[in-house]
Structures are given as structure tokens and as C-alpha cells.
Design a protein around this motif. Sequence first.
Motif, PDB file in Angstrom:
ATOM      1  N   ILE A 138       0.871  -1.185   0.000  1.00  0.00           N
ATOM      2  CA  ILE A 138       0.000   0.000   0.000  1.00  0.00           C
ATOM      3  C   ILE A 138       0.902   1.228   0.000  1.00  0.00           C
ATOM      4  CG2 ILE A 138      -1.788   1.282   1.237  1.00  0.00           C
ATOM      5  CD1 ILE A 138      -2.595  -1.399   2.564  1.00  0.00           C
ATOM      6  N   THR A 139       0.656   2.136  -0.941  1.00  0.00           N
ATOM      7  CA  THR A 139       1.508   3.329  -1.038  1.00  0.00           C
ATOM      8  C   THR A 139       0.816   4.558  -0.452  1.00  0.00           C
ATOM      9  OG1 THR A 139       0.688   4.032  -3.209  1.00  0.00           O
ATOM     10  CG2 THR A 139       2.525   2.445  -3.185  1.00  0.00           C
ATOM     11  N   ALA A 140       1.623   5.556  -0.171  1.00  0.00           N
ATOM     12  CA  ALA A 140       1.087   6.840   0.278  1.00  0.00           C
ATOM     13  C   ALA A 140       0.158   7.407  -0.797  1.00  0.00           C
ATOM     14  CB  ALA A 140       2.220   7.811   0.579  1.00  0.00           C
ATOM     15  N   GLY A 141       0.498   7.175  -2.064  1.00  0.00           N
ATOM     16  CA  GLY A 141      -0.343   7.628  -3.169  1.00  0.00           C
ATOM     17  C   GLY A 141      -1.728   7.008  -3.138  1.00  0.00           C
ATOM     18  N   ASP A 142      -1.810   5.732  -2.770  1.00  0.00           N
ATOM     19  CA  ASP A 142      -3.109   5.061  -2.662  1.00  0.00           C
ATOM     20  C   ASP A 142      -3.993   5.793  -1.654  1.00  0.00           C
ATOM     21  OD1 ASP A 142      -2.226   3.014  -4.406  1.00  0.00           O
ATOM     22  OD2 ASP A 142      -1.553   1.765  -2.729  1.00  0.00           O
ATOM     23  N   VAL A 143      -3.418   6.122  -0.508  1.00  0.00           N
ATOM     24  CA  VAL A 143      -4.167   6.764   0.578  1.00  0.00           C
ATOM     25  C   VAL A 143      -4.558   8.185   0.196  1.00  0.00           C
ATOM     26  CG1 VAL A 143      -4.065   7.486   3.005  1.00  0.00           C
ATOM     27  CG2 VAL A 143      -2.957   5.341   2.283  1.00  0.00           C
ATOM     28  N   ILE A 144      -3.611   8.944  -0.336  1.00  0.00           N
ATOM     29  CA  ILE A 144      -3.862  10.343  -0.688  1.00  0.00           C
ATOM     30  C   ILE A 144      -4.933  10.441  -1.765  1.00  0.00           C
ATOM     31  CG2 ILE A 144      -2.848  12.432  -1.696  1.00  0.00           C
ATOM     32  CD1 ILE A 144      -2.075  11.891   1.252  1.00  0.00           C
ATOM     33  N   ARG A 145      -4.888   9.582  -2.774  1.00  0.00           N
ATOM     34  CA  ARG A 145      -5.892   9.642  -3.838  1.00  0.00           C
ATOM     35  C   ARG A 145      -7.293   9.345  -3.320  1.00  0.00           C
ATOM     36  NH1 ARG A 145      -1.684   7.379  -6.424  1.00  0.00           N
ATOM     37  NH2 ARG A 145      -0.753   8.654  -8.040  1.00  0.00           N
ATOM     38  N   VAL A 146      -7.409   8.403  -2.389  1.00  0.00           N
ATOM     39  CA  VAL A 146      -8.725   8.073  -1.829  1.00  0.00           C
ATOM     40  C   VAL A 146      -9.293   9.281  -1.084  1.00  0.00           C
ATOM     41  CG1 VAL A 146      -9.895   6.709  -0.039  1.00  0.00           C
ATOM     42  CG2 VAL A 146      -8.396   5.585  -1.692  1.00  0.00           C
ATOM     43  N   LEU A 147      -8.457   9.945  -0.299  1.00  0.00           N
ATOM     44  CA  LEU A 147      -8.951  11.019   0.570  1.00  0.00           C
ATOM     45  C   LEU A 147      -8.922  12.401  -0.074  1.00  0.00           C
ATOM     46  CD1 LEU A 147      -7.312   9.765   3.863  1.00  0.00           C
ATOM     47  CD2 LEU A 147      -9.708   9.587   3.191  1.00  0.00           C
ATOM     48  N   GLU A 148      -8.016  12.625  -1.021  1.00  0.00           N
ATOM     49  CA  GLU A 148      -7.853  13.960  -1.614  1.00  0.00           C
ATOM     50  C   GLU A 148      -8.315  14.039  -3.068  1.00  0.00           C
ATOM     51  OE1 GLU A 148      -6.821  16.618  -0.008  1.00  0.00           O
ATOM     52  OE2 GLU A 148      -5.906  15.777   1.783  1.00  0.00           O
ATOM     53  N   GLY A 149      -8.479  12.894  -3.724  1.00  0.00           N
ATOM     54  CA  GLY A 149      -8.843  12.906  -5.134  1.00  0.00           C
ATOM     55  C   GLY A 149      -7.599  12.853  -5.998  1.00  0.00           C
ATOM     56  N   PRO A 150      -7.762  13.075  -7.305  1.00  0.00           N
ATOM     57  CA  PRO A 150      -6.626  12.992  -8.226  1.00  0.00           C
ATOM     58  C   PRO A 150      -5.568  14.052  -7.913  1.00  0.00           C
ATOM     59  CG  PRO A 150      -8.687  13.380  -9.421  1.00  0.00           C
ATOM     60  CD  PRO A 150      -9.006  13.395  -7.972  1.00  0.00           C
ATOM     61  N   LEU A 151      -4.317  13.705  -8.205  1.00  0.00           N
ATOM     62  CA  LEU A 151      -3.214  14.639  -7.977  1.00  0.00           C
ATOM     63  C   LEU A 151      -3.228  15.722  -9.050  1.00  0.00           C
ATOM     64  CD1 LEU A 151      -0.364  12.064  -7.314  1.00  0.00           C
ATOM     65  CD2 LEU A 151      -1.782  13.238  -5.635  1.00  0.00           C
ATOM     66  N   GLN A 152      -3.284  16.954  -8.614  1.00  0.00           N
ATOM     67  CA  GLN A 152      -3.288  18.073  -9.540  1.00  0.00           C
ATOM     68  C   GLN A 152      -2.539  19.231  -8.881  1.00  0.00           C
ATOM     69  OE1 GLN A 152      -7.198  19.095 -10.862  1.00  0.00           O
ATOM     70  NE2 GLN A 152      -6.469  20.651 -12.268  1.00  0.00           N
ATOM     71  N   VAL A 153      -1.471  19.672  -9.531  1.00  0.00           N
ATOM     72  CA  VAL A 153      -0.637  20.732  -8.967  1.00  0.00           C
ATOM     73  C   VAL A 153      -1.299  22.089  -9.150  1.00  0.00           C
ATOM     74  CG1 VAL A 153       1.617  21.847  -9.067  1.00  0.00           C
ATOM     75  CG2 VAL A 153       1.448  19.384  -9.354  1.00  0.00           C
ATOM     76  N   VAL A 154      -1.741  22.371 -10.353  1.00  0.00           N
ATOM     77  CA  VAL A 154      -2.432  23.623 -10.643  1.00  0.00           C
ATOM     78  C   VAL A 154      -3.634  23.342 -11.530  1.00  0.00           C
ATOM     79  CG1 VAL A 154      -0.368  25.090 -10.481  1.00  0.00           C
ATOM     80  CG2 VAL A 154      -1.002  24.121 -12.670  1.00  0.00           C
ATOM     81  N   GLU A 155      -4.565  24.259 -11.538  1.00  0.00           N
ATOM     82  CA  GLU A 155      -5.712  24.136 -12.429  1.00  0.00           C
ATOM     83  C   GLU A 155      -5.247  24.373 -13.855  1.00  0.00           C
ATOM     84  OE1 GLU A 155      -9.860  26.508 -13.200  1.00  0.00           O
ATOM     85  OE2 GLU A 155      -9.051  26.446 -11.172  1.00  0.00           O
ATOM     86  N   GLU A 156      -5.595  23.456 -14.742  1.00  0.00           N
ATOM     87  CA  GLU A 156      -5.159  23.588 -16.133  1.00  0.00           C
ATOM     88  C   GLU A 156      -5.977  24.655 -16.842  1.00  0.00           C
ATOM     89  OE1 GLU A 156      -4.781  19.927 -18.290  1.00  0.00           O
ATOM     90  OE2 GLU A 156      -4.236  18.850 -16.456  1.00  0.00           O
TER      91      GLU A 156
END
Length: 138
Positions: free
Chosen positions: A74-92
Motif C-alpha cells: 500500500i503506497t502513500a499515493g493510494d491513501v492520498i488519492r482516496v482522501l484527496e482525489g486525483p493529484l493536480q498541482v495547478v488548475e489547467e
Amino acid sequence: MKISTKGRYGLTIMIELAKRYGEGPISLKSIAQMNNLSEHYLEQLISPLRNAGLVKSIRGAYGGYILANEPSKITAGDVIRVLEGPLQVVEELEDEEPAKRELWMRIRDAVKEVLDSTTLEDLASHTDDHGGAYMFYI
């Protein structure tokens, strides 16, 4: 990209479960007490983690939660995506300059790489390199 308290506390839950992997279920109350967090807030976070298949709940007097898989899987990415949604640095933006768009994508990919290559096992076994104390020589 900013990780909210949802992501931070969710990782706290998962790290505590990873530290005690194989020892049986752990209650949210004990995790909350160990980390000085709100049990009520942790209860709100555990549901999406359970629904995503990252944790399992055990009922009964000695019940609580366990990881659904080994901490190394289980990765940190798995947890973050579940709770925070997709990774997005800035609004495109449609009219964004290609050079800046490329930079945002590279930053996003670098963050994704770190989160996806860091397992709960890594986080649970992390130790403070200097033992939490500084040595001063006079």
C-alpha cells in the motif's frame, strides 16, 4: 498541491495500522489517543479507506481496523488519492503557455512518483536520523 488534514490524518491512521500489522485490530480511539487527534474526525476518514479496500473492519469487543494488505503493498499515493482525489498541482488553463504547462506536468509527475514509491512499510519503519536530540560540543 496542498495535502489537507484529511490526507494527513488518513496517512496517520494507515501508518499506525502498518506499525501494528499482524498484531490484530486497532481501535480508532487508540489511534486518536496516541496521536492526540479527534476520534470523531478519524471515523469520517476510515469509511472511504474501507470502501477503497485499503482497510478492513473487525467487529466485536476486541474489534477495530486492520490493513487489507501488507504495508509494503500500500503506497502513500493510494491513501492520498482516496482522501484527496486525483493529484493536480495547478488548475489547467486552455491558454496556458506550453512551457508552463510542461512544467506543471513535470511537477505533478514528480509528486506522483514520490507518493507512489513510498509504501506504508517505509513510513512505519522511518526513524529520526538524529534520535530527536542534537549534540552540541563546546
